[in-house]
Structures are given as C-alpha cells and as structure tokens.
Write a protein that holds these residues in place. Sequence first.
Motif, PDB file in Angstrom:
ATOM      1  N   THR A 161       0.836  -1.199   0.000  1.00 37.60           N
ATOM      2  CA  THR A 161       0.000   0.000   0.000  1.00 37.60           C
ATOM      3  C   THR A 161       0.874   1.254   0.000  1.00 37.60           C
ATOM      4  OG1 THR A 161      -1.784  -1.137   1.175  1.00 37.60           O
ATOM      5  CG2 THR A 161      -1.783   1.281   1.240  1.00 37.60           C
ATOM      6  N   GLY A 162       0.652   2.118  -0.986  1.00 37.13           N
ATOM      7  CA  GLY A 162       1.402   3.360  -1.096  1.00 37.13           C
ATOM      8  C   GLY A 162       2.768   3.230  -1.739  1.00 37.13           C
ATOM      9  N   VAL A 163       3.140   2.015  -2.150  1.00 37.19           N
ATOM     10  CA  VAL A 163       4.450   1.791  -2.764  1.00 37.19           C
ATOM     11  C   VAL A 163       4.330   1.936  -4.286  1.00 37.19           C
ATOM     12  CG1 VAL A 163       6.317   0.128  -3.119  1.00 37.19           C
ATOM     13  CG2 VAL A 163       5.165   0.264  -0.899  1.00 37.19           C
ATOM     14  N   LYS A 164       5.228   2.728  -4.861  1.00 32.98           N
ATOM     15  CA  LYS A 164       5.232   2.959  -6.315  1.00 32.98           C
ATOM     16  C   LYS A 164       6.217   1.978  -6.961  1.00 32.98           C
ATOM     17  CE  LYS A 164       6.414   7.294  -5.878  1.00 32.98           C
ATOM     18  NZ  LYS A 164       6.378   7.896  -4.554  1.00 32.98           N
ATOM     19  N   VAL A 165       5.688   1.050  -7.762  1.00 32.53           N
ATOM     20  CA  VAL A 165       6.503   0.025  -8.408  1.00 32.53           C
ATOM     21  C   VAL A 165       6.568   0.283  -9.909  1.00 32.53           C
ATOM     22  CG1 VAL A 165       6.746  -2.434  -8.903  1.00 32.53           C
ATOM     23  CG2 VAL A 165       5.914  -1.692  -6.661  1.00 32.53           C
ATOM     24  N   ALA A 166       7.772   0.502 -10.426  1.00 35.63           N
ATOM     25  CA  ALA A 166       7.976   0.671 -11.869  1.00 35.63           C
ATOM     26  C   ALA A 166       8.415  -0.667 -12.448  1.00 35.63           C
ATOM     27  CB  ALA A 166       9.046   1.727 -12.130  1.00 35.63           C
ATOM     28  N   ILE A 167       7.739  -1.093 -13.501  1.00 34.43           N
ATOM     29  CA  ILE A 167       8.087  -2.343 -14.166  1.00 34.43           C
ATOM     30  C   ILE A 167       8.490  -2.019 -15.592  1.00 34.43           C
ATOM     31  CG2 ILE A 167       7.273  -4.609 -14.904  1.00 34.43           C
ATOM     32  CD1 ILE A 167       5.374  -4.518 -12.483  1.00 34.43           C
ATOM     33  N   ILE A 168       9.761  -2.250 -15.905  1.00 36.59           N
ATOM     34  CA  ILE A 168      10.304  -1.978 -17.242  1.00 36.59           C
ATOM     35  C   ILE A 168      10.392  -3.309 -17.964  1.00 36.59           C
ATOM     36  CG2 ILE A 168      12.237  -1.002 -18.525  1.00 36.59           C
ATOM     37  CD1 ILE A 168      12.903   0.677 -16.034  1.00 36.59           C
ATOM     38  N   ASP A 169       9.480  -3.528 -18.925  1.00 37.71           N
ATOM     39  CA  ASP A 169       9.380  -4.864 -19.506  1.00 37.71           C
ATOM     40  C   ASP A 169       8.596  -4.826 -20.820  1.00 37.71           C
ATOM     41  OD1 ASP A 169       8.838  -7.914 -19.561  1.00 37.71           O
ATOM     42  OD2 ASP A 169      10.011  -7.657 -17.735  1.00 37.71           O
ATOM     43  N   THR A 170       7.734  -5.839 -21.021  1.00 36.09           N
ATOM     44  CA  THR A 170       6.988  -5.982 -22.277  1.00 36.09           C
ATOM     45  C   THR A 170       5.593  -5.374 -22.211  1.00 36.09           C
ATOM     46  OG1 THR A 170       6.138  -8.161 -21.603  1.00 36.09           O
ATOM     47  CG2 THR A 170       8.193  -8.117 -22.874  1.00 36.09           C
ATOM     48  N   GLY A 171       5.310  -4.614 -21.166  1.00 36.44           N
ATOM     49  CA  GLY A 171       3.976  -4.058 -20.987  1.00 36.44           C
ATOM     50  C   GLY A 171       3.218  -4.866 -19.958  1.00 36.44           C
ATOM     51  N   ILE A 172       1.888  -4.774 -19.994  1.00 39.26           N
ATOM     52  CA  ILE A 172       1.041  -5.464 -19.014  1.00 39.26           C
ATOM     53  C   ILE A 172      -0.331  -5.690 -19.634  1.00 39.26           C
ATOM     54  CG2 ILE A 172       0.110  -3.352 -17.965  1.00 39.26           C
ATOM     55  CD1 ILE A 172       0.430  -4.768 -15.214  1.00 39.26           C
ATOM     56  N   ASP A 173      -1.046  -6.682 -19.124  1.00 37.58           N
ATOM     57  CA  ASP A 173      -2.455  -6.845 -19.476  1.00 37.58           C
ATOM     58  C   ASP A 173      -3.228  -5.952 -18.518  1.00 37.58           C
ATOM     59  OD1 ASP A 173      -5.095  -7.541 -19.787  1.00 37.58           O
ATOM     60  OD2 ASP A 173      -4.786  -9.696 -19.544  1.00 37.58           O
TER      61      ASP A 173
END
Length: 195
Positions: free
Chosen positions: A14-26
Amino acid sequence: EFFIDENGTTLDGTGVKVAIIDTGIDPFHPDFGGDLSTFTASPRIKKTWNYSSYNPNQFLYTADTDITDKCGHGTHVASILAGDGTMSGGLMKGVAPNADLYIFKIFHRYYASHCSSYSYSSLWALEDAFDLDGDDSFETPADVINCSWGSDGHPDDRTSAITLQNLLEGINFESYSSGEEYIGGSENETIAVVS
C-alpha cells in the motif's frame, strides 16, 4: 500471509510505487483489479509509457500509448510483484498486492533478444522511472524499479555489455543524487549499488 514490520503493520505494498520496465502489461487482468468483460483497466496502473516503437536507425521515437503485453512476460513479472490472486481464488498472490504500478513498455512483441533498440529504450525508461511526474526534478522516483530481462545470448556480448554499463552508470548517478540504495543485476549476476 504478508510481511509485518516491527510495529505490527502489515506490509502489502500500500502506497508503494513500483515501476516495471518490460513488455507491458495486461491492463484488464483481474489480479490487478482490471475487468476483461468490460475492458476496464486496473485502477492500480497509475501511469504508462511505451518506448517499444523507437527506431534506432532513424533516431526517432514514435509516440505509442499501447502498453498491452503481447507476449505475457511483463504481466507475469507484475503479478509476482503485485498480483492480488483474484484469478486463483487468493492462492497465488504477489509480494505487494496493493502496490501502485507504473508500466514502462520497452519491448514490442518479443523479448529483449528480438529488439535491437532495447538499450536506448531501457535507459529512457530508467530515467523516467526516477522521475514519475515527468517534471525533470527527479523528486518523485519509483520506490521499486524492476528490470527483469536479459537475452538468450552471452552476457558479455556487445549489446548486453553496453546496456549493463549504461544502466549501472544511471543507477549509480541516481543513487548518488538521491542518497538511496539500489540493486542492479545482469543475467544471474547481481550487483549492489550503494550510495
């Protein structure tokens, strides 16, 4: 079920900002709070970037807002980090099921070894992950930045070596500037970067 800190507070992202650098997302996947039946995107996906349409031969970046994951890897990574287990009846939850997601798509249809521009794309995505509001102040970085990718080649090949070097320089710069500590890795080699 979740981690609990020394004060007894449940740590569920909760409240954590997660950046995912990858192939995108559904974006409609139920494990992120989306709804495929109504094409309602997850409210936990706070912002998206797409660098997968960059053409390194012409040094042009073509704006493309489609962050849909064409191969499933980015969605898989996001679910390990932040899936809430809806599709499995709560059995398969990520480590931070309430985290906010910031999605950076740098691979178009396939994974890294099929994308000759990923070195440039990964650097731009990394820079933006340290500046989520895009005002160039770098005062709003992601709390977690995930780069779960590599290639089917040798980790010492020219592209991998250049990309790793550039990423580590970028991470070291941001660590120094922000006073934070970051962990970087390549293939099975993990490198701690401490400010």
